[in-house]
Design a protein around this motif. Structure first.
Motif, short mmCIF file in Angstrom:
data_model
loop_
_atom_site.label_atom_id
_atom_site.label_comp_id
_atom_site.label_asym_id
_atom_site.label_seq_id
_atom_site.Cartn_x
_atom_site.Cartn_y
_atom_site.Cartn_z
N PHE A 179 39.16 32.57 35.44
CA PHE A 179 39.10 31.68 34.27
C PHE A 179 37.80 30.89 34.29
CE2 PHE A 179 43.37 32.56 35.51
CZ PHE A 179 44.07 32.74 34.32
N ARG A 180 37.12 30.87 33.17
CA ARG A 180 35.90 30.04 33.06
C ARG A 180 35.88 29.42 31.68
NH1 ARG A 180 31.44 34.04 36.06
NH2 ARG A 180 32.76 34.34 37.88
N ASN A 181 35.56 28.13 31.66
CA ASN A 181 35.53 27.44 30.37
C ASN A 181 34.19 27.71 29.70
OD1 ASN A 181 36.37 25.88 28.33
ND2 ASN A 181 36.33 23.94 29.45
N PHE A 188 32.96 40.00 21.30
CA PHE A 188 34.32 40.53 21.50
C PHE A 188 34.80 40.06 22.86
CE2 PHE A 188 36.92 44.77 21.06
CZ PHE A 188 38.01 44.06 20.61
N THR A 189 35.21 40.96 23.76
CA THR A 189 35.75 40.50 25.06
C THR A 189 34.65 40.30 26.10
OG1 THR A 189 36.00 42.79 25.73
CG2 THR A 189 37.91 41.75 24.72
N PHE A 190 33.38 40.53 25.71
CA PHE A 190 32.32 40.54 26.73
C PHE A 190 32.25 39.23 27.50
CE2 PHE A 190 28.07 39.72 28.28
CZ PHE A 190 27.84 40.86 29.02
N ARG A 191 32.26 38.11 26.78
CA ARG A 191 32.28 36.81 27.46
C ARG A 191 33.55 36.09 27.03
NH1 ARG A 191 28.63 34.86 30.35
NH2 ARG A 191 26.89 36.01 29.46
N SER A 192 34.55 36.11 27.89
CA SER A 192 35.85 35.52 27.56
C SER A 192 36.10 34.31 28.46
CB SER A 192 36.98 36.53 27.81
OG SER A 192 36.74 37.72 27.12
N GLU A 194 39.33 33.80 29.71
CA GLU A 194 40.27 34.37 30.69
C GLU A 194 39.94 35.85 30.77
OE1 GLU A 194 44.44 33.67 29.88
OE2 GLU A 194 45.01 35.47 30.98
N PHE A 195 39.67 36.35 31.96
CA PHE A 195 39.29 37.76 32.11
C PHE A 195 39.72 38.24 33.49
CE2 PHE A 195 35.60 36.80 34.82
CZ PHE A 195 35.35 35.46 34.48
N SER A 196 39.61 39.54 33.72
CA SER A 196 40.00 40.09 35.02
C SER A 196 38.77 40.59 35.75
CB SER A 196 40.97 41.25 34.86
OG SER A 196 42.15 40.79 34.27
N GLN A 197 38.77 40.36 37.05
CA GLN A 197 37.69 40.88 37.90
C GLN A 197 38.25 41.89 38.88
OE1 GLN A 197 36.08 37.20 39.62
NE2 GLN A 197 34.23 37.54 38.44
N MET A 198 37.40 42.81 39.31
CA MET A 198 37.73 43.74 40.40
C MET A 198 36.63 43.51 41.44
SD MET A 198 38.94 47.04 38.13
CE MET A 198 37.39 47.42 37.33
N GLU A 267 28.31 44.65 36.25
CA GLU A 267 28.74 44.43 37.63
C GLU A 267 27.60 43.83 38.44
OE1 GLU A 267 30.58 47.76 39.54
OE2 GLU A 267 30.14 47.02 41.55
N GLY A 268 27.96 43.05 39.45
CA GLY A 268 26.95 42.54 40.37
C GLY A 268 27.23 43.05 41.78
N VAL A 269 26.17 43.45 42.48
CA VAL A 269 26.29 43.74 43.92
C VAL A 269 25.45 42.67 44.61
CG1 VAL A 269 25.87 45.42 45.77
CG2 VAL A 269 26.61 46.22 43.52
N HIS A 270 26.13 41.85 45.43
CA HIS A 270 25.46 40.66 45.97
C HIS A 270 25.51 40.64 47.49
CE1 HIS A 270 27.39 39.08 42.08
NE2 HIS A 270 26.13 39.30 41.82
N HIS A 271 24.41 40.28 48.09
CA HIS A 271 24.35 39.97 49.52
C HIS A 271 24.65 38.47 49.58
CE1 HIS A 271 22.67 38.93 53.37
NE2 HIS A 271 22.20 40.15 53.61
N SER A 307 31.22 43.17 42.49
CA SER A 307 32.06 42.37 41.58
C SER A 307 31.89 42.87 40.16
CB SER A 307 31.63 40.91 41.67
OG SER A 307 32.30 40.15 40.70
N VAL A 308 32.97 43.39 39.59
CA VAL A 308 32.87 43.93 38.23
C VAL A 308 33.99 43.37 37.36
CG1 VAL A 308 34.12 46.04 38.91
CG2 VAL A 308 32.78 46.05 36.84
N GLY A 309 33.65 43.11 36.09
CA GLY A 309 34.65 42.65 35.13
C GLY A 309 35.44 43.84 34.61
N LEU A 310 36.77 43.71 34.66
CA LEU A 310 37.62 44.79 34.14
C LEU A 310 37.48 44.85 32.61
CD1 LEU A 310 39.90 46.89 34.32
CD2 LEU A 310 41.53 45.04 34.63
#
Ligand code: GAP
Length: 444
Positions: A179-181, A188-192, A194-198, A267-271, A307-310
């Motif tokens: 959840f992010r305010n 559309f759903t790109f920046r929501s 309430e969203f799901s992450q994997m 998606e982000g790949v982060h060190h 980290s990717v947004g579903l």
């Protein structure tokens, strides 16, 4: 193929609503900005994507295990992670139209909505969503809805490591809501809100960090190519420059997808260095240091995160799938009849096979012959409307194959299989249909 333009977005949003993929939350109350509901086909698509990701990241590996943590956890988790103090955007208010927007949306000191020059100074605005736990609504009872699914992974690191007998290098994966305010939910759903992450956090010895970073970069590329079957021209990697990196990160990259509204992060790949384990050790006073019983070394593992947004993955799949082409039937006045077709790969298609008796009179024998397929494939039994209309309905929701049971089927014990993309049809004996369908879906 349909041109990737903004009208495509309008057509897509309208198709999603019409066919029950995705629509605004609380729509009868006028909707609620940044919140979306997934209807019957949307939820099927979502489950299929989750299952693919889980299978690719967890089930096929011995060194990645899963977690399903609570959404609300101890408020100190978010203090330790830095979210309470630093997870904010710089915001400006317009004194003219009273709207609030991000600092980076302002050009030439003008309100992006009404053009007024009467703007406040930029102020920090925290994006964490808050609630209160217990009967008293005061500071002491304040808690937060998680802003990312990874923090509970760090908090539970020791319990998971010990209970699953994992040794470095190993990973912990979680799929769930975040959840992010967001100030300006959009596209559309790109920046929501309430969203799901994997997310998957992979813990490694500090000396092996870059080799694992490269490994996950290549694994995630393989996932998009082989599991989601993305057109690789629509995917690119953006390496973060020094000014984009978090203060604790050694390197990071984004997988970007070419949406109709431009190239955007998927998606982000982060060190993440050892920042998270150190912070939680300090704030909880429980030492999360790792002891290597072979080398007798004590250290904080370094984390490589994927980290990717579903919801973003689903939006990318919807955008990539949407197409309009010439249908097999033409109207009598010779006007070209266009069909809308969602070209989903079979692995994620909400329905894999339409089961269509040619006539209502054939409903019973068709059920008897085709119902067993439902044990293995996602099917939709449809008897209403002309066969042409039913093919169109299935094309519009991306069903790769349809099976038509006609009057001849009673005699020759065969059905017609129709291919979504080529619209070609052939006759297949009923006793071969299950194997045929499995082979064709696997190759799709
Ligand atoms: N744990 C790291 C993390 O959360 P992030 O870049 O803030 O990193 C990761 O988010 C992914 O979550 C993004 O690449 C995106 O796919 C998705 N995401 C982030 N904010 C989102 C939002 N407001 N709406 C939809 N998806 C979002």
């Amino acid at each position: 193929m349909a041109e990737q333009t903004i009208p495509l977005m309008e057509n897509l949003v309208s198709l999603c609503k019409r066919r029950g993929f995705i629509f605004p939350s609380s729509e009868i109350y006028g909707g609620f900005g940044g919140f979306w509901d997934y209807g019957p086909l949307g939820v099927a698509l979502k489950r299929n994507v989750e299952n693919l990701w889980w299978n690719f990241m967890v089930e096929r590996r011995d060194n990645v295990v899963g977690l399903d943590s609570s959404i609300i956890c101890h408020p100190r988790v978010w203090k330790a992670s830095g979210h309470v103090d630093h997870f904010s955007d710089l915001m400006i208010d317009c004194k003219g139209c009273k709207r609030r927007f991000r600092d980076d949306q302002v050009e030439a000191g003008k309100c992006p909505f009404c053009g007024s020059l009467e703007l406040t100074e930029p102020r920090q605005f925290n994006l964490m969503m808050q609630t209160y736990i217990g009967p008293v609504f005061d500071e002491e009872h304040r808690a937060y809805l998680r802003a990312e699914t990874c923090q509970p992974i760090f908090v539970d690191f020791d319990s998971i490591r010990i209970s699953s007998r994992q040794k470095l290098p190993f990973g912990i994966a979680q799929i769930g809501k975040a959840f992010r305010n967001e100030i300006n939910p959009r596209n559309f759903t790109f920046r929501s809100r309430e969203f799901s992450q994997m997310e998957m956090e992979f813990f490694v010895h500090p000396s092996e960090d870059m080799q694992w970073f490269e490994y996950w970069k290549s694994e995630r590329t393989r996932y998009y190519r082989d599991a989601l079957k993305f057109d690789m021209d629509k995917l690119r990697i953006h390496d973060h420059g020094p000014d984009e990196l978090a203060h604790y990160a050694k390197c990071a990259l984004d997988f970007q997808f070419e949406f109709p509204f431009g190239w955007q992060e998927l998606e982000g790949v982060h060190h993440r260095g050892d920042y998270d384990l150190r912070q939680h050790s300090e704030y909880s006073e429980k030492d999360l240091v790792y002891f290597d019983d072979q080398t007798r070394e004590r250290f904080y593992p370094v984390v490589i995160e994927t980290s990717v947004g579903l919801d973003r993955t689903i939006l990318a799949l919807l955008c990539a799938a949407y197409d309009e082409d010439e249908a097999e039937t033409k109207k009598e006045d010779k006007e070209v009849d266009r069909r809308v077709v969602m070209r989903f790969p079979a692995a994620v298609a909400p329905i894999q096979c339409g089961l269509l008796p040619l006539s209502k009179k054939l409903e019973e024998p068709a059920q008897a012959a085709l119902q067993p397929l439902r044990e293995r494939f996602r099917c939709d039994f449809d008897v209403t409307g002309s066969i042409g209309k039913r093919y169109r309905r299935q094309d519009e929701i991306g069903t790769p194959f349809c099976l038509t049971f006609d009057f001849d089927s009673l005699e020759d014990h065969s059905v017609t299989i129709r291919h979504r993309d080529t619209m070609e049809q052939e006759r297949i004996p009923l006793d071969q249909i299950e194997n045929e369908l499995a082979a064709r879906l696997a190759a799709f």
